[in-house]
Design a protein around this motif. Structure first.
Motif, PDB file in Angstrom:
ATOM      1  N   ALA A 292       4.490   6.742   6.752  1.00 13.64           N
ATOM      2  CA  ALA A 292       5.154   5.694   5.973  1.00 13.64           C
ATOM      3  C   ALA A 292       4.578   4.317   6.309  1.00 13.64           C
ATOM      4  O   ALA A 292       4.355   3.485   5.417  1.00 13.64           O
ATOM      5  CB  ALA A 292       6.661   5.725   6.241  1.00 13.64           C
ATOM      6  N   ALA A 293       4.325   4.076   7.598  1.00 14.15           N
ATOM      7  CA  ALA A 293       3.736   2.804   8.008  1.00 14.15           C
ATOM      8  C   ALA A 293       2.355   2.616   7.401  1.00 14.15           C
ATOM      9  O   ALA A 293       1.993   1.507   6.974  1.00 14.15           O
ATOM     10  CB  ALA A 293       3.663   2.738   9.536  1.00 14.15           C
ATOM     11  N   ALA A 294       1.570   3.692   7.333  1.00  9.63           N
ATOM     12  CA  ALA A 294       0.233   3.603   6.745  1.00  9.63           C
ATOM     13  C   ALA A 294       0.305   3.259   5.256  1.00  9.63           C
ATOM     14  O   ALA A 294      -0.480   2.434   4.755  1.00  9.63           O
ATOM     15  CB  ALA A 294      -0.506   4.928   6.942  1.00  9.63           C
ATOM     16  N   VAL A 295       1.231   3.881   4.539  1.00 10.61           N
ATOM     17  CA  VAL A 295       1.369   3.606   3.105  1.00 10.61           C
ATOM     18  C   VAL A 295       1.798   2.156   2.881  1.00 10.61           C
ATOM     19  O   VAL A 295       1.252   1.462   2.012  1.00 10.61           O
ATOM     20  CB  VAL A 295       2.376   4.588   2.464  1.00 10.61           C
ATOM     21  N   VAL A 296       2.769   1.686   3.665  1.00 10.36           N
ATOM     22  CA  VAL A 296       3.225   0.299   3.528  1.00 10.36           C
ATOM     23  C   VAL A 296       2.089  -0.669   3.838  1.00 10.36           C
ATOM     24  O   VAL A 296       1.844  -1.648   3.108  1.00 10.36           O
ATOM     25  CB  VAL A 296       4.431   0.035   4.448  1.00 10.36           C
ATOM     26  N   TRP A 297       1.371  -0.415   4.924  1.00  7.91           N
ATOM     27  CA  TRP A 297       0.260  -1.284   5.318  1.00  7.91           C
ATOM     28  C   TRP A 297      -0.810  -1.317   4.235  1.00  7.91           C
ATOM     29  O   TRP A 297      -1.280  -2.396   3.849  1.00  7.91           O
ATOM     30  CB  TRP A 297      -0.300  -0.779   6.642  1.00  7.91           C
ATOM     31  N   ALA A 298      -1.198  -0.156   3.727  1.00  6.96           N
ATOM     32  CA  ALA A 298      -2.259  -0.088   2.718  1.00  6.96           C
ATOM     33  C   ALA A 298      -1.868  -0.798   1.438  1.00  6.96           C
ATOM     34  O   ALA A 298      -2.731  -1.350   0.733  1.00  6.96           O
ATOM     35  CB  ALA A 298      -2.610   1.363   2.427  1.00  6.96           C
ATOM     36  N   ASN A 299      -0.581  -0.812   1.093  1.00 10.76           N
ATOM     37  CA  ASN A 299      -0.154  -1.470  -0.143  1.00 10.76           C
ATOM     38  C   ASN A 299       0.067  -2.963   0.025  1.00 10.76           C
ATOM     39  O   ASN A 299      -0.071  -3.718  -0.935  1.00 10.76           O
ATOM     40  CB  ASN A 299       1.121  -0.799  -0.660  1.00 10.76           C
ATOM     41  N   LEU A 300       0.421  -3.391   1.237  1.00  6.88           N
ATOM     42  CA  LEU A 300       0.600  -4.818   1.480  1.00  6.88           C
ATOM     43  C   LEU A 300      -0.724  -5.522   1.742  1.00  6.88           C
ATOM     44  O   LEU A 300      -0.911  -6.682   1.351  1.00  6.88           O
ATOM     45  CB  LEU A 300       1.541  -5.029   2.672  1.00  6.88           C
ATOM     46  N   ASP A 301      -1.637  -4.863   2.422  1.00  3.38           N
ATOM     47  CA  ASP A 301      -2.927  -5.472   2.780  1.00  3.38           C
ATOM     48  C   ASP A 301      -3.999  -4.387   2.783  1.00  3.38           C
ATOM     49  O   ASP A 301      -4.429  -3.941   3.851  1.00  3.38           O
ATOM     50  CB  ASP A 301      -2.815  -6.148   4.145  1.00  3.38           C
ATOM     51  N   HIS A 302      -4.416  -3.979   1.589  1.00  2.00           N
ATOM     52  CA  HIS A 302      -5.360  -2.870   1.496  1.00  2.00           C
ATOM     53  C   HIS A 302      -6.700  -3.213   2.143  1.00  2.00           C
ATOM     54  O   HIS A 302      -7.290  -2.377   2.832  1.00  2.00           O
ATOM     55  CB  HIS A 302      -5.582  -2.493   0.026  1.00  2.00           C
ATOM     56  N   ALA A 303      -7.157  -4.437   1.940  1.00  2.00           N
ATOM     57  CA  ALA A 303      -8.451  -4.845   2.514  1.00  2.00           C
ATOM     58  C   ALA A 303      -8.382  -4.815   4.044  1.00  2.00           C
ATOM     59  O   ALA A 303      -9.321  -4.351   4.712  1.00  2.00           O
ATOM     60  CB  ALA A 303      -8.835  -6.230   2.020  1.00  2.00           C
ATOM     61  N   GLY A 304      -7.279  -5.316   4.599  1.00  2.00           N
ATOM     62  CA  GLY A 304      -7.134  -5.300   6.045  1.00  2.00           C
ATOM     63  C   GLY A 304      -7.037  -3.892   6.592  1.00  2.00           C
ATOM     64  O   GLY A 304      -7.597  -3.580   7.659  1.00  2.00           O
ATOM     65  N   TYR A 305      -6.330  -3.032   5.874  1.00  2.00           N
ATOM     66  CA  TYR A 305      -6.203  -1.636   6.295  1.00  2.00           C
ATOM     67  C   TYR A 305      -7.569  -0.957   6.323  1.00  2.00           C
ATOM     68  O   TYR A 305      -7.921  -0.269   7.296  1.00  2.00           O
ATOM     69  CB  TYR A 305      -5.251  -0.903   5.353  1.00  2.00           C
ATOM     70  N   GLU A 306      -8.341  -1.143   5.266  1.00  2.00           N
ATOM     71  CA  GLU A 306      -9.664  -0.532   5.206  1.00  2.00           C
ATOM     72  C   GLU A 306     -10.597  -1.108   6.262  1.00  2.00           C
ATOM     73  O   GLU A 306     -11.433  -0.394   6.819  1.00  2.00           O
ATOM     74  CB  GLU A 306     -10.274  -0.723   3.807  1.00  2.00           C
ATOM     75  N   HIS A 307     -10.445  -2.394   6.548  1.00  2.00           N
ATOM     76  CA  HIS A 307     -11.281  -3.019   7.578  1.00  2.00           C
ATOM     77  C   HIS A 307     -11.026  -2.371   8.938  1.00  2.00           C
ATOM     78  O   HIS A 307     -11.971  -2.088   9.684  1.00  2.00           O
ATOM     79  CB  HIS A 307     -10.992  -4.517   7.644  1.00  2.00           C
ATOM     80  N   VAL A 308      -9.762  -2.140   9.251  1.00  2.00           N
ATOM     81  CA  VAL A 308      -9.431  -1.513  10.535  1.00  2.00           C
ATOM     82  C   VAL A 308      -9.954  -0.077  10.565  1.00  2.00           C
ATOM     83  O   VAL A 308     -10.513   0.367  11.583  1.00  2.00           O
ATOM     84  CB  VAL A 308      -7.906  -1.542  10.767  1.00  2.00           C
TER      85      VAL A 308
END
Length: 404
Positions: free
Chosen positions: A45-61
């Motif tokens: 759930a945390a991953a889905v929320v993170w990816a939708n709020l800041d997809h670029a940041g998620y992919e960068h990490v």
């Protein structure tokens, strides 16, 4: 009991064992199926929320390099090896002293597992071969059942049902995972470097020899495990295979209390449930959710194949395989089980979280859009399967209580 008649709460010790023999440590909590399942769900759930709020940041990490691999690769190739090592230890224990050690009792769930892998794969292929926009390469995604998640749902929803139902589900999930491991090793290995593979086999053979001669010492086995993993990674075979291989080569015995399988499973289970799988979920389950993505889950062949495969193919395959094996062979269902309860477990088998996400990465390595669509379908189908199974299992438990 307390003076008020309520059960006395056992103290929680986060680090160390403390002096209270009744204290519950953090590692004890992480060995509980419900805790591992909840952590996995929260991480996804945390991953889905993170990816939708800041997809670029998620992919960068995810793409951040740490040494030779990205963080995403370290999670799927490295941390999941711990998960598969624990699965290998559990499989070895079941083969020697558990439910798989008695073939007559294991036949029904084993055939159910095989059918539960074949039917979803066939459904996916039918959906994706029926049109020009299909992608049949993802046929293995709906095959796998997540052991930790499924057992957690069973433990929470219906703890009063017979223990033989848990044994049925455990056997089913273990055989299922073994099939998925074979598929990963055979299908998703593009190039094999025989020299490195020979090194991995040699290290595994040394591991087996040390086990056979009852040599003890973590300082021997930990370096051997790392070396086997690195050699498997360098060979081109998915390195998680090293985990299950070493687990299966570990010594287990019903008569020898010093056999390491139980001790190692006890030691590594909290690491797997509390760290390896949640971190993998955070770095693998981050998919963007939008109306177009949700629509593609029921219209595009990849999403539709995964969802129908897990929600329909799994129950049909598991229940059908169990019934046919009990009907046309000498194998029998455990005497204290009811077919309605087997149906509920067959629905629960549609929870295909960890391994299904891994296979999604392996099936579509060069197409991020397809990979994300497949993962979104896995998450949706697993959530629905878990909810439907929980409701069904609660009804079975209520029926048992009424009949009693």
């Amino acid at each position: 009991m307390t003076s008020g008649g309520r059960p006395e709460r056992r103290p929680l010790v986060l680090f160390g064992r403390g002096t209270d023999t009744d204290a519950v440590t953090l590692t004890d909590l992480l060995r509980r199926e419900t805790v591992g399942g909840v952590l996995m769900l929260l991480a996804a759930a945390a991953a889905v929320v993170w990816a939708n709020l800041d997809h670029a940041g998620y992919e960068h990490v995810r793409e951040l390099h740490l040494g030779p691999l990205t963080l995403e690769a370290w999670a799927s190739d490295g941390l999941l090896t711990i998960f598969f090592f624990v699965a290998g230890l559990e499989l070895k224990r079941e083969l020697t002293v558990g439910s798989l050690s008695r073939p007559a009792e294991a036949v029904v769930p084993m055939i159910a597992a095989v059918c539960g892998m074949a039917v979803p794969a066939l459904i996916y292929l039918v959906v994706n071969l029926s049109g020009s926009s299909g992608h049949p390469g993802g046929w293995a995604i709906p095959m796998a059942t997540d052991i930790a998640f499924a057992l957690a749902v069973l433990a929470v929803a219906a703890p009063s049902l017979p223990t033989s139902l848990r044994a049925f589900l455990l056997t089913l999930a273990i055989v299922d995972d073994l099939g998925a491991i074979v598929v990963i090793a055979v299908v998703f290995t593009e190039e094999i470097r025989l020299g490195w593979l020979a090194v991995a086999v040699a290290v595994a053979a040394l591991w087996w020899l040390l086990q056979r001669r009852r040599v003890r010492g973590w300082y021997l086995y930990l370096p051997l495990g790392v070396l086997c993993w690195f050699a498997m990674l360098s060979s081109g075979v998915h390195p998680t295979i090293a985990g299950v291989l070493l687990g299966l080569l570990s010594r287990s015995s019903a008569t020898d209390p010093e056999a390491p399988v139980r001790a190692w499973e006890h030691r590594w289970q909290p690491v797997s449930a509390g760290f390896a799988v949640p971190v993998f979920a955070v770095l693998a389950a981050g998919v963007t959710v939008s109306p177009s993505v949700l629509a593609q889950l029921v219209t595009a062949p990849v999403g539709l194949g995964v969802v129908v495969g897990l929600l329909v193919g799994k129950p049909v395959g598991v229940l059908g395989g169990a019934y046919l094996s009990a009907r046309f062979t000498r194998a029998e269902l455990a005497p204290d089980l009811r077919w309605s309860e087997v149906f509920s477990v067959s629905v629960l088998a549609g929870v295909g979280f960890t391994v299904a996400l891994l296979i999604s990465d392996l099936a579509f390595p060069g197409d991020p859009a397809l990979r994300e669509r497949a993962k979104a379908a896995v998450l949706l189908a697993s959530l629905l399967a878990g909810l439907l199974a929980a409701v069904s299992l609660r009804r079975r438990a209520s029926t048992r209580a009424t009949d009693a």
